[in-house]
Design an enzyme around this catalytic site. Sequence first.
Site, PDB file in Angstrom:
ATOM      1  NE  ARG A  55      -2.557   0.491   3.537  1.00  0.00           N
ATOM      2  CZ  ARG A  55      -1.857   0.918   4.604  1.00  0.00           C
ATOM      3  NH1 ARG A  55      -1.320   2.124   4.610  1.00  0.00           N
ATOM      4  NH2 ARG A  55      -1.702   0.133   5.643  1.00  0.00           N
ATOM      5  CE1 TYR A 108     -16.756  11.837 -16.237  1.00  0.00           C
ATOM      6  CE2 TYR A 108     -15.375  11.953 -14.273  1.00  0.00           C
ATOM      7  CZ  TYR A 108     -16.234  11.246 -15.096  1.00  0.00           C
ATOM      8  OH  TYR A 108     -16.570   9.949 -14.792  1.00  0.00           O
ATOM      9  CG  ASP A 180      -8.758  15.991 -15.982  1.00  0.00           C
ATOM     10  OD1 ASP A 180      -8.039  15.315 -16.749  1.00  0.00           O
ATOM     11  OD2 ASP A 180      -9.778  15.547 -15.448  1.00  0.00           O
ATOM     12  CE  LYS A 205     -12.050   7.917 -18.872  1.00  0.00           C
ATOM     13  NZ  LYS A 205     -11.846   7.920 -17.420  1.00  0.00           N
TER      14      LYS A 205
END
Length: 388
Positions: A55, A108, A180, A205
Amino acid sequence: MAGDPSKLGFDTRAIHAGQEPDPRTGSVIVPIYQTSTYAQDGVGGTREGGYEYSRTANPTRTALEQALAALEGGRHGLAFASGMAASDAILRVTLRPGDHLVLGDDAYGGTFRLIDKVLTSWGVSYSVAHLSDVEQVRAAMRPETKLVWCESPSNPLLGISDLAALAEIAHGGGAKLVVDNTFATPYLQTPLELGADVVVHSTTKYLGGHSDVVGGAVVTDSDDLREQLFFLRNSAGAVPGAFDAWLTLRGLKTLGVRMDRHCDNAERIAEALVAHPKVDRVYYPGLAGHPGHELAAKQMRRFGGMVSFTHADGERAALDAAAGTGLFVLAESLGGIESLIEHPGRMTHASVAGSMLQVPAELVRLSVGIEDAGDLVADLEQALAQGR
């Protein structure tokens, strides 16, 4: 990788940055370190790189983060479990109750939902501004503004913002600029060079590029932000697994060649849509008539693989066209090798209905893949011909 990575070409960095052959076996490809924990060199003695628990750190993820930083031209890269996890981390690190941020009016839907439905309950406020209008952004700034959140090109209307001007406004007001860069990718645009403080990606993406992995990333030059983000990610646990990091790293290697094809195909499709009688308006920054065309040509290397358009016959016809394609898959997401089509108002941007960010009901968004352009144009033409 020998030498200064910043002096190497994009594709060279994509293939080699953070990806030296494995020192033990000579493996040319970074191994998938599918482990949750690591043997320590004595009590509290972590291995080189700080590896004690996955982690906190994992060698496969480290390689991905080094590659991401090299491509964006930043000092620090951090990988997250999703693009929204990356966005959430930035917002939580930089904002406190009573703080304010400026959000674009074409953001978005997931980002808007996180800010409007989650952050406001923590006492954070926001204002919406048309980020292409710098005076409107300047007017939206307050003494308590800590962030300006920008997408350029924006999702789904492909708006273009002057990143250098936004950085100047943000910094003048004591705020940070977050960009972004998911639509553009670092192949087409590097916001840190234009003054941005933070770059965020949904690596799901274009960076992953094959519609087979979910992930997110943050890149920054700030040592302080990096430490805060690293601490929060380790504390909250929004990390990608080793295989997810490996898939994204694999995708990065071909990002440049894929983006060239995405751009080639998107240009062909935009031109075909402009000439189609069933299309009212085409949103693509590569078109000379796009209001942000000149600015995009200045701050981007090409214009990207995303195209949106409005159907001349309204919402019902737009829905029919989106459902009527054969090669374009009706699906959310974007940036994969395959072409996707969607209706933002009913799908990706349903959460902004009734707000200042509501999108046109007759809007259709395309993620243009790397198939043969002629086949994609023919597919759209037959779908538009079926519309009522």
